[in-house]
Design a protein around this motif. Structure first.
Motif, PDB file in Angstrom:
ATOM      1  N   MET A   1       2.547  10.690  -9.425  1.00 23.57           N
ATOM      2  CA  MET A   1       1.833  11.062 -10.644  1.00 23.57           C
ATOM      3  C   MET A   1       0.930  12.268 -10.415  1.00 23.57           C
ATOM      4  O   MET A   1       0.763  13.117 -11.290  1.00 23.57           O
ATOM      5  CB  MET A   1       1.017   9.868 -11.154  1.00 23.57           C
ATOM      6  CG  MET A   1       1.833   8.617 -11.463  1.00 23.57           C
ATOM      7  SD  MET A   1       3.193   8.908 -12.635  1.00 23.57           S
ATOM      8  CE  MET A   1       2.263   9.336 -14.111  1.00 23.57           C
ATOM      9  N   ALA A   2       0.356  12.355  -9.222  1.00 23.68           N
ATOM     10  CA  ALA A   2      -0.577  13.439  -8.911  1.00 23.68           C
ATOM     11  C   ALA A   2       0.099  14.801  -8.914  1.00 23.68           C
ATOM     12  O   ALA A   2      -0.540  15.813  -9.222  1.00 23.68           O
ATOM     13  CB  ALA A   2      -1.239  13.187  -7.560  1.00 23.68           C
TER      14      ALA A   2
ATOM     15  N   THR B   1      -7.017   4.624  -8.801  1.00 22.11           N
ATOM     16  CA  THR B   1      -6.656   4.882  -7.406  1.00 22.11           C
ATOM     17  C   THR B   1      -5.962   3.664  -6.803  1.00 22.11           C
ATOM     18  O   THR B   1      -6.031   2.555  -7.349  1.00 22.11           O
ATOM     19  CB  THR B   1      -7.900   5.192  -6.562  1.00 22.11           C
ATOM     20  OG1 THR B   1      -8.740   4.025  -6.530  1.00 22.11           O
ATOM     21  CG2 THR B   1      -8.666   6.380  -7.134  1.00 22.11           C
ATOM     22  N   VAL B   2      -5.319   3.883  -5.669  1.00 27.19           N
ATOM     23  CA  VAL B   2      -4.644   2.788  -4.970  1.00 27.19           C
ATOM     24  C   VAL B   2      -5.651   1.714  -4.572  1.00 27.19           C
ATOM     25  O   VAL B   2      -5.420   0.511  -4.763  1.00 27.19           O
ATOM     26  CB  VAL B   2      -3.900   3.315  -3.727  1.00 27.19           C
ATOM     27  CG1 VAL B   2      -3.333   2.159  -2.915  1.00 27.19           C
ATOM     28  CG2 VAL B   2      -2.796   4.280  -4.141  1.00 27.19           C
TER      29      VAL B   2
ATOM     30  N   ILE C   1      -2.143   2.627 -12.161  1.00 31.16           N
ATOM     31  CA  ILE C   1      -2.032   3.974 -11.596  1.00 31.16           C
ATOM     32  C   ILE C   1      -1.360   4.915 -12.577  1.00 31.16           C
ATOM     33  O   ILE C   1      -1.854   6.012 -12.860  1.00 31.16           O
ATOM     34  CB  ILE C   1      -1.243   3.925 -10.272  1.00 31.16           C
ATOM     35  CG1 ILE C   1      -2.009   3.148  -9.206  1.00 31.16           C
ATOM     36  CG2 ILE C   1      -0.963   5.353  -9.777  1.00 31.16           C
ATOM     37  CD1 ILE C   1      -1.222   2.903  -7.926  1.00 31.16           C
ATOM     38  N   VAL C   2      -0.211   4.504 -13.112  1.00 36.87           N
ATOM     39  CA  VAL C   2       0.603   5.376 -13.957  1.00 36.87           C
ATOM     40  C   VAL C   2      -0.062   5.666 -15.300  1.00 36.87           C
ATOM     41  O   VAL C   2      -0.125   6.816 -15.741  1.00 36.87           O
ATOM     42  CB  VAL C   2       2.003   4.768 -14.186  1.00 36.87           C
ATOM     43  CG1 VAL C   2       2.793   5.585 -15.205  1.00 36.87           C
ATOM     44  CG2 VAL C   2       2.766   4.699 -12.862  1.00 36.87           C
TER      45      VAL C   2
ATOM     46  N   ARG D   1       0.832  -1.209   0.000  1.00 31.81           N
ATOM     47  CA  ARG D   1       0.000   0.000   0.000  1.00 31.81           C
ATOM     48  C   ARG D   1       0.865   1.257   0.000  1.00 31.81           C
ATOM     49  O   ARG D   1       0.550   2.232  -0.697  1.00 31.81           O
ATOM     50  CB  ARG D   1      -0.958   0.010   1.188  1.00 31.81           C
ATOM     51  CG  ARG D   1      -1.843   1.257   1.236  1.00 31.81           C
ATOM     52  CD  ARG D   1      -2.897   1.158   2.311  1.00 31.81           C
ATOM     53  NE  ARG D   1      -3.915   0.193   1.972  1.00 31.81           N
ATOM     54  CZ  ARG D   1      -4.975   0.457   1.219  1.00 31.81           C
ATOM     55  NH1 ARG D   1      -5.119   1.662   0.679  1.00 31.81           N
ATOM     56  NH2 ARG D   1      -5.870  -0.470   0.973  1.00 31.81           N
ATOM     57  N   THR D   2       1.953   1.245   0.749  1.00 28.61           N
ATOM     58  CA  THR D   2       2.824   2.414   0.828  1.00 28.61           C
ATOM     59  C   THR D   2       3.454   2.727  -0.520  1.00 28.61           C
ATOM     60  O   THR D   2       3.438   3.873  -0.977  1.00 28.61           O
ATOM     61  CB  THR D   2       3.928   2.205   1.874  1.00 28.61           C
ATOM     62  OG1 THR D   2       3.324   2.083   3.173  1.00 28.61           O
ATOM     63  CG2 THR D   2       4.896   3.388   1.897  1.00 28.61           C
ATOM     64  N   ILE D   3       4.014   1.734  -1.180  1.00 26.83           N
ATOM     65  CA  ILE D   3       4.679   1.994  -2.458  1.00 26.83           C
ATOM     66  C   ILE D   3       3.665   2.407  -3.517  1.00 26.83           C
ATOM     67  O   ILE D   3       3.918   3.311  -4.325  1.00 26.83           O
ATOM     68  CB  ILE D   3       5.519   0.776  -2.931  1.00 26.83           C
ATOM     69  CG1 ILE D   3       6.311   1.122  -4.206  1.00 26.83           C
ATOM     70  CG2 ILE D   3       4.669  -0.445  -3.142  1.00 26.83           C
ATOM     71  CD1 ILE D   3       7.333   2.212  -4.042  1.00 26.83           C
ATOM     72  N   LEU D   4       2.482   1.799  -3.516  1.00 22.57           N
ATOM     73  CA  LEU D   4       1.464   2.191  -4.484  1.00 22.57           C
ATOM     74  C   LEU D   4       0.960   3.608  -4.220  1.00 22.57           C
ATOM     75  O   LEU D   4       0.677   4.359  -5.161  1.00 22.57           O
ATOM     76  CB  LEU D   4       0.300   1.200  -4.472  1.00 22.57           C
ATOM     77  CG  LEU D   4       0.594  -0.197  -5.022  1.00 22.57           C
ATOM     78  CD1 LEU D   4      -0.635  -1.094  -4.901  1.00 22.57           C
ATOM     79  CD2 LEU D   4       1.069  -0.140  -6.471  1.00 22.57           C
ATOM     80  N   GLN D   5       0.866   3.984  -2.958  1.00 25.34           N
ATOM     81  CA  GLN D   5       0.459   5.353  -2.629  1.00 25.34           C
ATOM     82  C   GLN D   5       1.524   6.341  -3.086  1.00 25.34           C
ATOM     83  O   GLN D   5       1.212   7.432  -3.581  1.00 25.34           O
ATOM     84  CB  GLN D   5       0.221   5.496  -1.128  1.00 25.34           C
ATOM     85  CG  GLN D   5      -0.377   6.850  -0.719  1.00 25.34           C
ATOM     86  CD  GLN D   5      -1.763   7.070  -1.305  1.00 25.34           C
ATOM     87  OE1 GLN D   5      -2.657   6.238  -1.124  1.00 25.34           O
ATOM     88  NE2 GLN D   5      -1.928   8.176  -2.026  1.00 25.34           N
TER      89      GLN D   5
END
Length: 205
Positions: free
Chosen positions: A159-160, A194-195, A188-189, A149-153
Motif C-alpha cells: 500500500m505504501a 501500521t503493522v 492496513i489497507v 508479521r511478514t505478510i502484514l508487513q
C-alpha cells in the motif's frame, strides 16, 4: 460451481469469477484453460471476472488469447476484468523475477485488463517498480504461507508504494484466527494503520 450453491448464504457481496482453471494432476499444471464464459458470469450476477496469465509458460500465447478475448467481451457488457498475471513458467529465472513481474503486470494492462493481481517479489522497492510501470491498479497476491508479521508487513509495504489492495488466500484461511487476521489486513489497507498497531489491536500473532 460453488458460487451457484452458496450465493444465497453469502448474501450481497462483490464476487469475482475466475474464468480459467487448471488441475494439479495435469501433465502441465501451469497451463490455464477457460472453463466459464463472460455470458455465464453475467447470468450469475458477479461483479467482475478474472483470467490467469502465466508469463514464462510455454502456453503463454494461448492464455494471452483468452485474456484478450475475455477483455473484449467483458468491455461490451461493462464487466471489469482482473488479470492474475504471474512470473511463472519454464522461461522464468530467479535472477529475472522482478523484471518478469513488471512485464507480466504491464502485459495484462495492455491486453485490456482493468486491474492486475501479481506476486509480491523482491521486497518493497521492487514492488514499487511493478506499480510504477503498470497503468492500471495493482493488487498483491498473498503467496506462500509465511508468519503473520511478514505478510502484514508485505501488505503495508504494498500500500505504501501505491498498490491498490491485496488478494490473500492461504495466509488468511490457515491462520489460527482468520477473523482477526482479516480485520488486521483491513486496518492496513482501508484505514492506513501500521503493522504494530493492527497486531496489537486485533491480537494477531
Amino acid at each position: 460451481g460453488p458460487w451457484k450453491q452458496c450465493r444465497e448464504d453469502i448474501g450481497d457481496i462483490a464476487y469475482v469469477l475466475n474464468l480459467t482453471a487448471s488441475t494439479k494432476y495435469s501433465s502441465n499444471p501451469q497451463e490455464k484453460v477457460q472453463i466459464y464464459s463472460v455470458e455465464q458470469a453475467v447470468a450469475l450476477g458477479v461483479s467482475g471476472v478474472a483470467v490467469h496469465l502465466n508469463v514464462g509458460s510455454v502456453h503463454i500465447h494461448d492464455e494471452l488469447k483468452i485474456l484478450g478475448r475475455v477483455c473484449a467481451e467483458a468491455y461490451i457488457v461493462g464487466l471489469p476484468v482482473m488479470a492474475i498475471a504471474y512470473p511463472r513458467g519454464e522461461q522464468i529465472r530467479e535472477d529475472g523475477l522482478v523484471q518478469a513481474t513488471c512485464y507480466a503486470a504491464r502485459l495484462a494492462a495492455e491486453a485490456g485488463a482493468d486491474i492486475v493481481k501479481t506476486k509480491y517479489v523482491g521486497g518493497k522497492d521492487a514492488f514499487a517498480e511493478v506499480v510504477a510501470g503498470t497503468p492500471i491498479p495493482v493488487i498483491m497476491a498473498g503467496g506462500a504461507q509465511v508468519d503473520t508479521r511478514t505478510i502484514l508487513q508485505n501488505v503495508y509495504d504494498c500500500m505504501a508504494v501505491g498498490g491498490k489492495g491485496v488478494a490473500i488466500g492461504r495466509n488468511a484461511f490457515h491462520h489460527d484466527n482468520t477473523t482477526a487476521f482479516v480485520q488486521a489486513v483491513k486496518g492496513i489497507v482501508h484505514e492506513g494503520k501500521t503493522v504494530e498497531r493492527v497486531m496489537e489491536e486485533y491480537r494477531v500473532k
